[in-house]
Design an enzyme around this catalytic site. Structure first.
Site, PDB file in Angstrom:
ATOM      1  N   LYS A 139     -40.055 -87.876 -14.571  1.00 50.54           N
ATOM      2  CA  LYS A 139     -38.717 -88.007 -15.062  1.00 50.54           C
ATOM      3  C   LYS A 139     -38.043 -89.510 -14.245  1.00 50.54           C
ATOM      4  O   LYS A 139     -38.645 -89.939 -13.416  1.00 50.54           O
ATOM      5  CB  LYS A 139     -37.616 -87.075 -14.851  1.00 50.54           C
ATOM      6  N   LYS A 188     -34.992 -81.671   4.743  1.00 52.51           N
ATOM      7  CA  LYS A 188     -34.540 -82.742   5.536  1.00 52.51           C
ATOM      8  C   LYS A 188     -34.917 -82.902   7.027  1.00 52.51           C
ATOM      9  O   LYS A 188     -35.107 -83.805   7.360  1.00 52.51           O
ATOM     10  CB  LYS A 188     -32.758 -82.581   5.682  1.00 52.51           C
ATOM     11  N   LYS A 241     -33.787 -91.907  -8.800  1.00 46.30           N
ATOM     12  CA  LYS A 241     -33.857 -92.888  -7.591  1.00 46.30           C
ATOM     13  C   LYS A 241     -34.871 -92.741  -6.721  1.00 46.30           C
ATOM     14  O   LYS A 241     -35.676 -93.771  -6.400  1.00 46.30           O
ATOM     15  CB  LYS A 241     -32.447 -92.561  -7.063  1.00 46.30           C
TER      16      LYS A 241
END
Ligand code: TRP
Length: 329
Positions: free
Chosen positions: A194, A111, A197
């Site tokens: 896969k 992050k 989002k």
């Protein structure tokens, strides 16, 4: 019977990968275990949503999980911020969580790398809040994907540290809930990998038929088999994999045979796949829309969840306070 706790991110719509993956397992789990599922809206504050977005997201996520089959009579489903005891346990655990170990977690480092201008303390202590969520209800099992394994390891560590510090056997060390073979992985339609989002290749339960058809018709395939019984390429196998969960076995076999005999027409395969996806998602989409518009029902569901979750949380907080030494005069 296990005590299961799982947090649900408060943003993002459910896609087929979620639905046939983790969610199917949640639905099975709620029959056999004592489950606490909550929408992690405290956690979402690390990204600074507006008040409108915050509330709208929680409502949408809740509606989607209920529509997909989470049953508020079987599981305890609640909104994290409805249980302020979580914030207190978080505060208490923070006193024994070390900045160094928090800085070393991979999700924190990720992050920081992605958002160097928003390195807030909430991000740093994200695993502490998550530990509070979990050990609040003395969970024995936590269903986690790969990306959350380290956070669960931290929760175990904080539980153990508390026990050692006060010389008690109070908190359980929660284990990962391993779905093993039963976890179906749904691929995306972009040739490899896969569905997700962040991959931008999601087929969402909320997509209407027109959107769904468009997405499926755009799916990546190959140039077609040239020799009988040639091995199926990844992009086409991905379509078969999705077909395997949404279509009848006969339909799947029909297209596999056509592939084997080099007669397959990908346009036909995609049309069939799109219609079969629509058949699966339409009733869910309609339920999502109904539930999201039914404020009275949502209010009832979150109140029921809040009451059950707070009962469990209040007991923990009371005992933890005593262990720590906050005693009434
Ligand atoms: N961190 C989890 C995620 O990003 C969400 C979460 C918050 C969670 N608290 C939890 C998951 C407790 C399991 C248990 O998906």
């Amino acid at each position: 019977m296990e005590r299961v706790v799982s947090g649900i991110r408060s943003t993002g719509n459910l896609h087929l990968g979620n639905y046939f993956g983790a969610l199917k397992n949640f639905i099975k789990m709620q029959d056999e275990n004592e489950c606490f599922f909550f929408i992690a809206d405290y956690h979402s504050l690390t990204t600074h949503p507006t008040p409108e977005n915050l509330h709208g997201n929680v409502r949408q996520v809740l509606a989607e999980y209920l529509a997909a089959g989470i049953d508020p009579e079987k599981a305890t489903i609640y909104v994290q911020s409805d249980v302020p005891e979580v914030a207190e346990l978080y505060l208490l655990l923070n006193m024994n969580a070390y900045v160094g170990e928090l800085e070393r977690t991979t999700s924190f480092k990720d992050k920081v790398r992605k958002n160097p201008n928003n390195v807030n303390a909430g991000l740093l202590t994200y695993p502490v809040l998550m530990a509070a969520d979990i050990i609040m209800h003395n969970a024995t099992k936590v269903p986690v994907g790969k990306d959350q394994e380290q956070n669960l390891e931290m929760a175990r560590k904080f539980a153990r540290r508390f026990n050692n510090m006060y010389n008690v056997e109070y908190f359980n060390e929660p284990e990962p809930f391993n779905f093993g073979e039963s976890l179906i992985k749904i691929p995306g339609l972009d040739g490899s990998g896969k569905m997700g989002k962040s991959e931008g290749n999601g087929i969402y339960l909320i997509d209407d038929p027109k959107v769904l058809r468009k997405k499926v018709m755009k799916a990546v395939t190959d140039s077609g088999p040239t020799e009988p019984n040639s091995p199926v390429t990844e992009s086409v196998q991905n379509l078969f994999t999705i077909m395997d969960v949404v279509s009848t076995p006969d339909t799947l076999q029909y297209f596999k045979d056509k592939y084997a005999s080099c007669e397959i027409r990908y346009g036909d395969l995609k049309k069939q796949l799109a219609e079969d996806i629509i058949k699966v998602t339409t009733p869910i989409r309609e339920r999502i829309l109904d539930i999201a518009a039914d404020t009275e029902y949502l209010r009832k569901v979150v109140k029921l969840g809040e009451d059950k979750a707070r009962e469990s949380a209040a007991k923990t907080i009371k005992e933890v306070r005593e262990i720590i030494g906050f005693k009434p005069f």
